[in-house]
Design a protein around this motif. Sequence first.
Motif, PDB file in Angstrom:
ATOM      1  N   PRO A 270       0.809  -1.234   0.000  1.00 19.72           N
ATOM      2  CA  PRO A 270       0.000   0.000   0.000  1.00 19.72           C
ATOM      3  C   PRO A 270       0.836   1.275   0.000  1.00 19.72           C
ATOM      4  O   PRO A 270       0.503   2.235  -0.699  1.00 19.72           O
ATOM      5  N   HIS A 271       1.950   1.293   0.785  1.00 19.52           N
ATOM      6  CA  HIS A 271       2.730   2.520   0.856  1.00 19.52           C
ATOM      7  C   HIS A 271       3.482   2.778  -0.452  1.00 19.52           C
ATOM      8  O   HIS A 271       3.657   3.930  -0.856  1.00 19.52           O
ATOM      9  N   VAL A 272       3.899   1.717  -1.149  1.00 19.48           N
ATOM     10  CA  VAL A 272       4.566   1.894  -2.440  1.00 19.48           C
ATOM     11  C   VAL A 272       3.553   2.328  -3.504  1.00 19.48           C
ATOM     12  O   VAL A 272       3.856   3.171  -4.359  1.00 19.48           O
ATOM     13  N   GLU A 273       2.354   1.761  -3.448  1.00 22.18           N
ATOM     14  CA  GLU A 273       1.304   2.155  -4.391  1.00 22.18           C
ATOM     15  C   GLU A 273       0.950   3.635  -4.213  1.00 22.18           C
ATOM     16  O   GLU A 273       0.715   4.356  -5.201  1.00 22.18           O
ATOM     17  N   LEU A 274       0.934   4.092  -2.957  1.00 20.91           N
ATOM     18  CA  LEU A 274       0.676   5.519  -2.709  1.00 20.91           C
ATOM     19  C   LEU A 274       1.794   6.382  -3.282  1.00 20.91           C
ATOM     20  O   LEU A 274       1.536   7.427  -3.887  1.00 20.91           O
ATOM     21  N   GLN A 275       3.028   5.969  -3.084  1.00 15.57           N
ATOM     22  CA  GLN A 275       4.156   6.731  -3.622  1.00 15.57           C
ATOM     23  C   GLN A 275       4.136   6.764  -5.148  1.00 15.57           C
ATOM     24  O   GLN A 275       4.569   7.737  -5.766  1.00 15.57           O
ATOM     25  N   ARG A 276       3.630   5.703  -5.760  1.00 12.05           N
ATOM     26  CA  ARG A 276       3.577   5.639  -7.224  1.00 12.05           C
ATOM     27  C   ARG A 276       2.472   6.517  -7.803  1.00 12.05           C
ATOM     28  O   ARG A 276       2.628   7.106  -8.877  1.00 12.05           O
ATOM     29  N   THR A 277       1.353   6.645  -7.086  1.00 17.23           N
ATOM     30  CA  THR A 277       0.177   7.315  -7.641  1.00 17.23           C
ATOM     31  C   THR A 277      -0.114   8.674  -7.017  1.00 17.23           C
ATOM     32  O   THR A 277      -0.997   9.385  -7.494  1.00 17.23           O
ATOM     33  N   ARG A 278       0.611   9.050  -5.959  1.00 14.97           N
ATOM     34  CA  ARG A 278       0.308  10.304  -5.273  1.00 14.97           C
ATOM     35  C   ARG A 278       1.567  11.142  -5.072  1.00 14.97           C
ATOM     36  O   ARG A 278       2.673  10.604  -4.933  1.00 14.97           O
ATOM     37  N   VAL A 279       1.355  12.446  -5.011  1.00 18.05           N
ATOM     38  CA  VAL A 279       2.388  13.384  -4.568  1.00 18.05           C
ATOM     39  C   VAL A 279       2.074  13.743  -3.121  1.00 18.05           C
ATOM     40  O   VAL A 279       0.948  14.174  -2.817  1.00 18.05           O
ATOM     41  N   PHE A 280       3.033  13.579  -2.226  1.00 17.05           N
ATOM     42  CA  PHE A 280       2.837  13.881  -0.809  1.00 17.05           C
ATOM     43  C   PHE A 280       3.218  15.340  -0.569  1.00 17.05           C
ATOM     44  O   PHE A 280       4.360  15.735  -0.809  1.00 17.05           O
ATOM     45  N   CYS A 281       2.250  16.118  -0.125  1.00 13.05           N
ATOM     46  CA  CYS A 281       2.485  17.552   0.119  1.00 13.05           C
ATOM     47  C   CYS A 281       2.733  17.752   1.607  1.00 13.05           C
ATOM     48  O   CYS A 281       1.789  17.912   2.399  1.00 13.05           O
TER      49      CYS A 281
END
Length: 372
Positions: free
Chosen positions: A19-30
């Motif tokens: 899940p955390h890698v999928e978030l890094q792949r699909t999202r920009v963390f502001c």
Amino acid sequence: MAKVPIWDLPDVPKGQLPPHVELQRTRVFCNSDAPTHTENIQYSGAYASMGVDNSLRLDSFRKNFRVEVIRLTEDDMEFDMIGIDAALANAFRRILIAEVPTMAIEKVLIANNTSVVQDEVLAHRLGLIPIKVDPRLFEYMSENDVPNEKNTIVFKLHVRCQRGGPRLTVKSNELKWLPKGSEFPLATDNSTLNSSLKPKTYTSFSCSQDSLPEFSNNPIAPKHPDIIIDKLGPGQEIELEAHAVKGMGKTHAKWSPVATAWYRMLPEIVLLQNVEDEKAEELVKKCPVNVFDIEDIGKGKRRATVARPRACTLCRECIREEGWDKYVAIRRVKDHFIFTIESTGALPPDVLFTEAVKILEDKCERVITELS
């Protein structure tokens, strides 16, 4: 996101990302200091060790890509482009600004100008006036072409401020369309000495433009009638002809069909834990664009909710103070773009986007032809 030791991570099934890698792949963390994970992972084998194919497939693109129109008016349009890469979104933006053609005033023949505005400044101001006409009905004019009804639009401007009267404001509604072409005789034309011959002018129209079916019920005029061109004092006068031709924004900004075309990633606001009572009120007050709201959950308790995530401008006021990043996470969806087009008026914004798609398609076809 809390850091977890590697030996505490659960086993990952083959064929899917953690899940955390999928978030890094699909999202920009502001984050409060700077955004992270802004890059797009393009390499097809980036996640091969996990059994995930990261290559771009046409069938997958067709399945996921869609366009949703949010707002459409005569002059502006907002729509969502979902399932697309930032490079393609930026290609549409650049084409809209620089490669979709319009008609704009290119040549100005000044017979008289006694106003305080110099000739070249006056010509520049005229060139920036949007003309409401479909450029697809006209042809490009090269240096060797003769101005005719298929490649040139002629306007006339003749305004005089009477002596003893008040100052006169010259606006774009004073530009009068000349469907039969130029009325100024050529300076080198000898036929002007013979009154029996029709003098040659700066254009060569074979027919009147208002006799053509596309213009008979739709006369050509500036998009906005109230654009100020000049101000005349008593006794001052302007007499000129303005010739409009077809061009693109990459040649000069006056041919750009959009006032602006821009996009931003879809904001995603996530409450990591319940924010209640006084904390909820504090969170709502932090946001200047009212992204958050408060709902009543019963028994005298209130809880903060994310009511308007699209309104987020990434000011990060809600997480700027220490400790608030445990309650709120601000992200951007990498493949979801909110696209806005503001037309100058020559063409509706939805038509402009359609034309941009056609231009990009033509470019792709040329590349394929060259490579084959």
